[in-house]
Design an enzyme around this catalytic site. Structure first.
Site, PDB file in Angstrom:
ATOM      1  N   LYS A   1       6.041 -31.817 -12.267  1.00  0.00           N
ATOM      2  CA  LYS A   1       7.471 -32.042 -12.040  1.00  0.00           C
ATOM      3  C   LYS A   1       8.256 -30.869 -12.623  1.00  0.00           C
ATOM      4  CE  LYS A   1      11.003 -35.659 -12.704  1.00  0.00           C
ATOM      5  NZ  LYS A   1      11.282 -36.975 -13.304  1.00  0.00           N
TER       6      LYS A   1
ATOM      7  N   SER B   1      12.832 -40.369  -9.811  1.00  0.00           N
ATOM      8  CA  SER B   1      13.205 -38.980  -9.664  1.00  0.00           C
ATOM      9  C   SER B   1      12.009 -38.037  -9.508  1.00  0.00           C
ATOM     10  CB  SER B   1      14.027 -38.538 -10.881  1.00  0.00           C
ATOM     11  OG  SER B   1      13.239 -38.556 -12.049  1.00  0.00           O
TER      12      SER B   1
ATOM     13  N   SER C   1      11.247 -43.442 -13.091  1.00  0.00           N
ATOM     14  CA  SER C   1      11.133 -42.194 -12.331  1.00  0.00           C
ATOM     15  C   SER C   1       9.706 -41.804 -11.952  1.00  0.00           C
ATOM     16  CB  SER C   1      11.791 -41.042 -13.104  1.00  0.00           C
ATOM     17  OG  SER C   1      13.183 -41.083 -12.916  1.00  0.00           O
TER      18      SER C   1
END
Lengths: 97, 352, 400
Positions: free
Chosen positions: C71, C146, C170
């Site tokens: 990420k 996310s 997330s």
């Protein structure tokens, strides 16, 4: 508990403190939204709370490290390269006039 | 009396940002910082100055202060009767704090006297002109948010931890002062001069091991301190050692070295570290104590200054000092003073 | 292919071949999916060669050449790290996050940095400055956020494993949307050093994989105490051995709770799937009990109040001086305000403003402090249940 009144003046102050410029349209939009959001949030008033404010969810205390020789960071250029201007080994950022 | 301490915040230096050039200096980044918040107990600029000096001295003794300029800064808050609190940010010397406070009192009184009001604001102290100036409103826009940093875990000091720290704390300046007065029977003025510098006070104690403490104290607190200040040195950065002072006092006590030359020696040794006996020989500082030699010099001086001799005979005591001075000059200060005076008096009496 | 088989294949086959197959897949499909913001193929190829040699003489680390996506709020040395924001469009991370160090040490190959909601503000993967991430299972759907790119890259087989971060769903949400496994480790289990702050008292990085084996393997590598994150705790368990030693009999006599509040206002289809799974567990001998989490309805406001507060504080560093593109103004305050105005998206601004508001001197007692106090009540609810139960089960997302 008394409701917090959200008006244009408060939005303006918050935007100043938050260092975030807002357009007139944004101001209006956020004013309307905040009122709605905070109204929803106010259900927390129903919850019975003690006096204890829970800042930390793990119980670590007194976390210290041994005093030791400092190790120099090995990628100083990696830091410098993120800045446009370097003078005599110092990073130059915009001036505060 | 005394100043209460409300809080001490422990932080890290994030680095320095020079506003005018936009230059970021990260060399101090991560260095520990402590912010000490005092109670509103300080009633005058003089008191503020005294408190800060004491505080700095205590911190210096603790070895937690860095010598370089700008490593100590003060945010100074002041209010006078009938006005609000004014904060003067980032004053970086004790003198600056004193001057800023003096200036603020005059300024605030003047404003109030002319019917104005003092509203809460933040000001900036201009080192050059020694006055304070209001900062632009936007710069002082209060950011009163307060969120504890979730990454800083709590730190608890146990009673055992506290006593362990207490046991390794160095002697505080005020305890040292008391001890010096009791242990060495030194006068307060001398002691104040000694303790004002941790290294000097340690140096003195070394000297006092081998010499009369009263003499050692006097030399360290006066001539040595003066020379070091003059040359911008401290005992740790100069070449002088306690042995130098002890040897020097020894020569003086034996009557082989004059006070005048001893002063010269200190001035030299702080730079060179030269051994005292070596210097004594090299500079020919051994005092002239042989009566024969002294009489020869006296006779020469009297010959060359007949008027002074006559003056003395007609009762002018000052003429004796004049002639003594001439002998001192003639011998470059090496004539043993008491012997010289005695011989001079004898000689003049005999001539009469 | 399951993670364990994959490792076995790698240990006797060609890493290079596997690597090029991944790149081909990425090149063919990621234009549409948009799961990567930055690819680091050169570095990846280099390390694949080194790891191949290690495999040849049997000295490879635990991740033994698995392809891993990261990420983009986690620092990988000398690789761009954007947090999905314009504010960090050109920022090159100068060091490795602790967990990246661990992954490199165990011979994982980092293939690229994953798309994400801007500064992790969002749960559908649409607020990235670099465009939204589509769901590889059906490109008409969002991937969830996310950690949108992390989930999508594993689902699309661009990567074998991925690291995302989770504060309030997330990891779990995009994993659920994309049909892969995702775990939010307990706070403090995985180091956050080198992870861009969002809500410091709650968030943490965690693994994505195609199976529990992959999850446990990656968690073993990244979990544990880190002197650079004072909140971390020791981890002496091997999650992988727990997974490997798992037998169906283990379920027998396990006490599993489900909260009735989890099923309020939930989509019927999801409800039935969860109830179905509970039924399976029960048939295997687990003791199922319905419990109540009376304070659960307060979780969302409490969560947001704390997240907004911590977020607004964490974001103050993005001022154009330390990071980002500086936009001048008449004075420093105006310049910072302009810079932030032009480099942040709406959701980020909304959260900064709300966070600022609720922590202001005159409002913090009413909102922020109150939330901190209420947080204790939530914690107590869960502690009570885990005193008497082994597991608490519930749906990840309430709707499709």
């Amino acid at each position: 508990m008394a409701e917090t009144i959200i008006d244009g003046k408060i939005i303006e102050r918050v935007s100043e403190i938050a260092r975030l410029r807002l357009s007139e349209i944004e101001k209006e939009k956020f004013e309307e939204e905040f009122e709605r959001i905070l109204k929803k949030f106010s259900i927390i008033d129903e919850i019975k709370v003690g006096e204890k404010e829970l800042y930390y969810v793990v119980d670590n205390v007194n976390v210290l490290r041994k005093d030791s020789e400092s190790k120099p960071f090995n990628n100083i250029n990696g830091i410098k390269n993120n800045f446009n201007k370097i003078e005599d080994e110092y990073i130059i950022v915009p001036r505060n006039l | 009396m005394g100043v209460g301490i409300w809080e001490i915040h422990i932080e890290e230096d994030p680095g320095r940002y020079e506003l005018r050039e936009g230059k970021v200096d990260l060399n101090r980044c991560g260095i520990p910082l402590a912010e000490i918040v005092t109670a509103p107990d300080i009633k005058s600029p003089e008191y503020a100055r005294e408190f800060l000096r004491d505080l700095l001295l205590s911190l210096d003794y603790l070895g937690v202060i860095r010598g370089e300029s700008g490593s100590v800064r003060a945010d100074v808050n002041i209010s006078i009767m009938g006005g609000n609190r004014i904060e003067i940010k980032n004053v970086n010397s004790v003198k600056g704090v004193y001057k800023a406070l003096k200036y603020e009192i005059v300024r605030q009184k003047a404003v109030l006297q002319r019917g104005g009001t003092i509203t809460m604001e933040t000001r900036h102290f201009d080192e050059g002109s020694m006055i304070t100036k209001a900062m632009r409103k936007k710069e002082t826009l209060a950011d009163y948010r307060y969120i504890p940093d979730p990454d800083l875990v709590p730190f608890y000091v146990s009673p055992e931890g506290l006593s362990r720290i207490e046991s390794i704390l160095p002697e505080s300046p005020h305890n040292k002062k008391k001890r010096f007065i009791e242990e060495y029977s030194l006068g307060e003025e001398i002691v104040d001069a000694l303790i004002s510098d941790l290294y000097l006070s340690d140096f003195f104690e070394e000297c006092a091991k081998d010499s009369n403490p009263l003499e050692a104290g006097k030399w360290c607190a006066t001539e040595l301190k003066r020379r070091l200040n003059e040359k911008n040195l401290s005992v740790s950065t100069s070449m002088i050692t306690p042995k130098h002072i002890s040897d020097m006092i020894d020569f003086i006590e034996k009557g082989e070295l004059s006070v005048k030359n001893a002063k010269w020696i200190i001035g030299d040794v702080v730079d060179t570290g030269e051994e005292i006996p070596t210097l004594m020989s090299k500079k020919n500082f051994y005092q002239i104590r042989s009566e024969d030699t002294l009489i020869k010099i006296l006779e020469k001086v009297m010959r060359e200054n007949p008027k002074a001799v006559l003056d003395y005979k007609s009762g002018n005591q000052n003429a004796l000092h004049f002639l003594f001075g001439k002998v001192v000059n003639e011998t470059e200060g090496r004539a043993d003073p008491s012997k010289t005076i005695k011989l001079l008096k004898d000689k003049l009496y005999m001539e009469a | 292919m399951f993670t364990k088989d994959l490792i076995e294949n790698l240990s006797c086959g060609s890493l290079e071949e596997q690597f090029h197959k991944k790149i081909e897949t990425i090149q063919k499909k990621d234009n549409e999916i948009n799961s990567f913001i930055t690819l680091c193929l050169e570095d990846a190829e280099k390390s694949s060669k080194i790891i191949q040699k290690k495999i040849n003489d049997g000295s490879q680390g635990r991740l033994s050449g698995l392809i891993i996506s990261i990420k983009d709020n986690i620092a990988v040395s000398n690789i761009r790290m954007t947090c999905g924001s314009k504010a960090l469009e050109n920022y090159i991370a100068p060091y490795d996050a602790t967990i990246i160090n661990s992954i490199k040490k165990e011979d994982g190959i980092i293939i690229g940095k994953c798309n994400m909601d801007e500064f992790a503000c969002g749960s559908d993967g649409t607020s990235s400055y670099f465009g939204l991430t589509k769901n590889p299972r059906n490109v008409d759907y969002v991937s969830g956020g996310s950690s949108s790119g992390s989930a999508a890259s594993v689902a699309a087989d661009f990567a074998d494993l991925s690291v995302g971060s989770d504060t309030g769903g997330s990891i779990r949400c995009p994993a659920s949307f994309c049909g892969v496994y995702g775990l939010k480790p307990s706070y403090g289990l995985v180091s956050r050093y080198g992870v861009s702050d969002m809500a410091m008292s709650m968030e943490g990085p965690g693994p994505f994989a195609k199976d529990t084996y992959g999850i446990a393997l990656l968690l073993d590598v990244i979990a544990g105490k880190d002197p650079r994150d004072t909140m971390t705790v020791d981890s002496n368990n091997s999650y992988l051995s727990v997974v490997e030693n798992y037998r169906y009999e283990n379920i027998k006599n396990m006490k599993i709770a489900y909260a009735k509040e989890f099923f309020e206002g939930i989509d019927e289809k999801i409800k039935n799937i969860i109830l179905d799974k509970i039924g399976i567990l029960e048939s295997q001998g687990a003791k199922i009990e319905q419990v109540s989490l009376p304070n659960i309805k307060y979780v969302i406001p409490i969560y947001y109040l704390i997240v907004f507060s911590e977020f607004s504080s964490a974001m103050s560093k993005f001022d154009g001086f330390k990071y980002g593109n500086y936009i001048p103004g008449q004075d420093i305050v105006e310049a910072v305000s302009n810079t932030r105005e032009s480099s942040m998206g709406t959701e980020v601004k909304r959260r900064i403003l709300l966070g600022t508001f609720i922590t202001m001197e005159e409002f913090r007692g009413r909102w922020y402090t109150k939330a901190l106090k209420a947080r204790s009540a939530i914690k107590e609810d869960f502690e009570r249940i885990f005193k008497t139960h082994d597991l608490l089960i519930g749906p990840t997302m309430p709707m499709l």
